[in-house]
Design an enzyme around this catalytic site. Structure first.
Site, PDB file in Angstrom:
ATOM      1  N   LYS A   1       2.381   2.072  -5.226  1.00 16.73           N
ATOM      2  CA  LYS A   1       3.110   1.596  -6.411  1.00 16.73           C
ATOM      3  C   LYS A   1       2.376   1.930  -7.702  1.00 16.73           C
ATOM      4  CE  LYS A   1       3.172  -2.459  -4.438  1.00 16.73           C
ATOM      5  NZ  LYS A   1       3.174  -2.346  -2.996  1.00 16.73           N
TER       6      LYS A   1
ATOM      7  N   GLY B   1      -4.159  -4.064  -4.583  1.00 14.20           N
ATOM      8  CA  GLY B   1      -5.100  -3.050  -5.068  1.00 14.20           C
ATOM      9  C   GLY B   1      -4.306  -1.806  -5.394  1.00 14.20           C
ATOM     10  N   HIS B   2      -3.938  -1.656  -6.667  1.00 17.69           N
ATOM     11  CA  HIS B   2      -3.096  -0.527  -7.060  1.00 17.69           C
ATOM     12  C   HIS B   2      -3.972   0.599  -7.626  1.00 17.69           C
ATOM     13  CE1 HIS B   2       0.633  -3.343  -7.380  1.00 17.69           C
ATOM     14  NE2 HIS B   2       0.157  -3.216  -6.171  1.00 17.69           N
TER      15      HIS B   2
ATOM     16  N   ASP C   1       0.813  -1.223   0.000  1.00 15.57           N
ATOM     17  CA  ASP C   1       0.000   0.000   0.000  1.00 15.57           C
ATOM     18  C   ASP C   1       0.843   1.269   0.000  1.00 15.57           C
ATOM     19  OD1 ASP C   1      -2.246  -1.671   0.220  1.00 15.57           O
ATOM     20  OD2 ASP C   1      -2.007  -1.733   2.393  1.00 15.57           O
TER      21      ASP C   1
HETATM   22  P1  IMP Z   1      -3.082 -12.688   1.671  1.00 16.19           P
HETATM   23  O1  IMP Z   1      -2.053 -12.152   0.735  1.00 16.19           O
HETATM   24  O2  IMP Z   1      -4.488 -12.415   1.233  1.00 16.19           O
HETATM   25  O3  IMP Z   1      -2.845 -14.130   1.990  1.00 16.19           O
HETATM   26  O4  IMP Z   1      -2.940 -11.915   3.064  1.00 16.19           O
HETATM   27  C1  IMP Z   1      -1.793 -12.087   3.901  1.00 16.19           C
HETATM   28  C2  IMP Z   1      -1.438 -10.785   4.606  1.00 16.19           C
HETATM   29  O5  IMP Z   1      -0.939  -9.863   3.649  1.00 16.19           O
HETATM   30  C3  IMP Z   1      -2.617 -10.090   5.290  1.00 16.19           C
HETATM   31  O6  IMP Z   1      -2.128  -9.432   6.443  1.00 16.19           O
HETATM   32  C4  IMP Z   1      -3.048  -9.067   4.274  1.00 16.19           C
HETATM   33  O7  IMP Z   1      -3.701  -7.962   4.866  1.00 16.19           O
HETATM   34  C5  IMP Z   1      -1.708  -8.664   3.688  1.00 16.19           C
HETATM   35  N1  IMP Z   1      -1.805  -8.173   2.289  1.00 16.19           N
HETATM   36  C6  IMP Z   1      -2.001  -8.909   1.187  1.00 16.19           C
HETATM   37  N2  IMP Z   1      -2.016  -8.130   0.093  1.00 16.19           N
HETATM   38  C7  IMP Z   1      -1.799  -6.891   0.517  1.00 16.19           C
HETATM   39  C8  IMP Z   1      -1.654  -5.633  -0.164  1.00 16.19           C
HETATM   40  O8  IMP Z   1      -1.730  -5.521  -1.387  1.00 16.19           O
HETATM   41  N3  IMP Z   1      -1.421  -4.556   0.636  1.00 16.19           N
HETATM   42  C9  IMP Z   1      -1.302  -4.658   1.980  1.00 16.19           C
HETATM   43  N4  IMP Z   1      -1.416  -5.796   2.648  1.00 16.19           N
HETATM   44  C10 IMP Z   1      -1.661  -6.913   1.926  1.00 16.19           C
END
Ligand code: IMP
Length: 422
Positions: A19, A43-44, A16
């Site tokens: 990017k 989520g870009h 976040d």
């Molecule tokens: P997962 O990638 O959905 O398995 O989530 C694993 C951890 O990474 C969790 O704490 C999510 O909130 C975090 N996470 C996954 N993708 C993002 C992102 O794009 N931005 C910030 N945190 C993320």
């Protein structure tokens, strides 16, 4: 930009960092923009000409007509979510099929992977990771177990392969006593997504990228998430399931280490984290709330409140080391415009022990801070460095000294135009 090289743009904290905006600004300089890891957990956000787009699987170079965008082999892709995302862009007038190539080796996120994600989280009780629920962990686990399905599989006898894998998932879910789910509608859309994806160039993207490099073209590898969420180097087990670090560019695109050029490390002027896990700089007071409110720190994928705190130099130094960061990009500087003093975490402390190195287990550590004067000036209208107030220049110089790496780009607002290159 390096000709014949892959430059990497990496989130170096908890994701976040912004990017999407930087890739969008960088895109005109590159021939190819490629995602190498992660999937729709990202989520870009990109804002230009008063329009806002949130990209999840599609690289942020998609808005430039003459660029090739690649979803690399290291990514995981959910056909239904991909279709929804791509259709929104097509409806807005962007022709994707001529410029978006998907690796046949990227893994598919099935609807049942998402159910498994929820089931595993539920089984963890209070040790939940707080995943995005997009099936990321189960899909990468399956890749490592060598039982997953890849994009290339949709081209041949797919129905049978899908049914066999789904049946395995259903068995696991029965064993977990997690049977209260209904994916009928989701599955219908997913199959429609598979059909839709067939109309895109599904290619051997590693061959395509390497050919382009030999021709002297330039590639920008767009990271997802951040170093502290890397499966090896993050705050395990509170991490995502892919290699978000620079090494992941090589494995996730099929390029050799010596083809990496610049490594841009992107961070915010403060810290955020979404989901569970250690976060020594977290502020539970009104300062944290103020940062969240001014910075609109709510998850782009899940809408959750992001946890907020001051900048963490321990994490940044570690990330610079493991990624080989050559240039830093500081985002959202303007969010701190109204603060009378700014802090920076220089070390962690626990039980009388102080460390400036990232510890194995970041749980239970307290942040030790330096305090600097705030600039209390609106940065958002500034267009060049010489307009910056002295206190902001001092903050930037302080960070560069602490991190021993130049900050070459400063972002002072969400628009493309609010980007100052030094
Ligand atoms: P997962 O990638 O959905 O398995 O989530 C694993 C951890 O990474 C969790 O704490 C999510 O909130 C975090 N996470 C996954 N993708 C993002 C992102 O794009 N931005 C910030 N945190 C993320």
């Amino acid at each position: 930009m390096s000709k014949g090289k892959v430059d990497a743009l990496l989130g170096i904290v908890f994701g976040d960092e912004g990017k999407g905006k930087v890739v969008d600004v960088f895109t005109p300089k590159y021939d190819i923009v490629a995602r190498f890891a992660g999937g729709p957990n990202a989520g870009h956000t990109i804002i230009f000409d008063g329009k806002k787009f949130v990209l999840r699987s599609i690289p942020s170079g998609i808005f430039a007509e003459d660029k090739i965008n690649i979803i690399g082999n290291g990514c995981v892709i959910a056909p239904d979510l991909f279709m929804a995302e791509a259709r929104e862009l097509e409806d807005a007038g962007y022709d994707l099929r001529s410029r978006l190539h998907i690796s046949k080796r990227a893994h598919l996120i099935l609807p049942t992977h998402r159910v498994l994600d929820r089931a595993y989280e539920a089984a963890k009780g209070k040790n939940k990771v707080g995943t995005t629920g997009k099936g990321i962990g189960p899909t990468y686990s399956e890749k490592a177990s060598r039982t997953g399905l890849r994009v290339g599989d949709i081209l041949d006898n797919f129905e049978a392969k899908y049914k066999a894998l789904k049946a395995r998932h259903e068995e696991i879910l029965r064993n977990l006593n997690y049977t209260d789910y209904d994916i009928t509608e989701e599955e219908r859309l997913w199959m429609e997504g598979v059909e839709y994806m067939r109309s895109f160039p599904l290619t051997d993207t590693e061959i395509e990228i390497n050919k382009a490099l030999r021709e002297g073209k330039s590639v920008l590898a767009e990271g997802a998430q951040g170093t502290m969420l890397d499966i090896d180097h993050g705050t395990y087990p509170f991490v995502s399931s892919s290699n978000t670090v620079c090494g992941g560019v090589c494995t996730g695109l099929g390029v050799a280490p010596n083809s990496i050029g610049e490594v841009f490390g992107i961070f915010k002027a403060y810290s955020t984290r979404v989901g569970a896990g250690p976060f020594p700089v977290e502020l539970f007071d009104e300062t944290g709330d103020r940062i969240r409110e001014i910075g609109h720190e709510y998850g782009a994928v899940t809408g959750r409140n992001r946890r907020c705190g001051w900048v963490d130099l321990v994490a940044l130094r570690y990330a610079i080391m493991v990624n080989g960061v050559t240039q830093l990009i500081m985002m959202k500087s303007d969010v701190l415009d109204t603060f009378s003093s700014i802090k920076a975490c220089v070390a962690y402390e626990k039980d009388g022990v102080r460390t400036t190195d990232m510890p194995f287990d970041t749980e239970g550590w307290q942040a030790v801070y330096d305090e600097l004067p705030g600039w209390q000036t609106d940065l958002t209208q500034m267009t060049s460095e010489d307009q910056f107030p002295q206190a902001f220049k001092d903050y930037v110089a302080y960070l560069e000294r602490q991190l021993e790496t130049p900050i070459t780009i400063l972002s002072v607002g969400p628009d493309r135009a609010q980007t100052i290159v030094r």
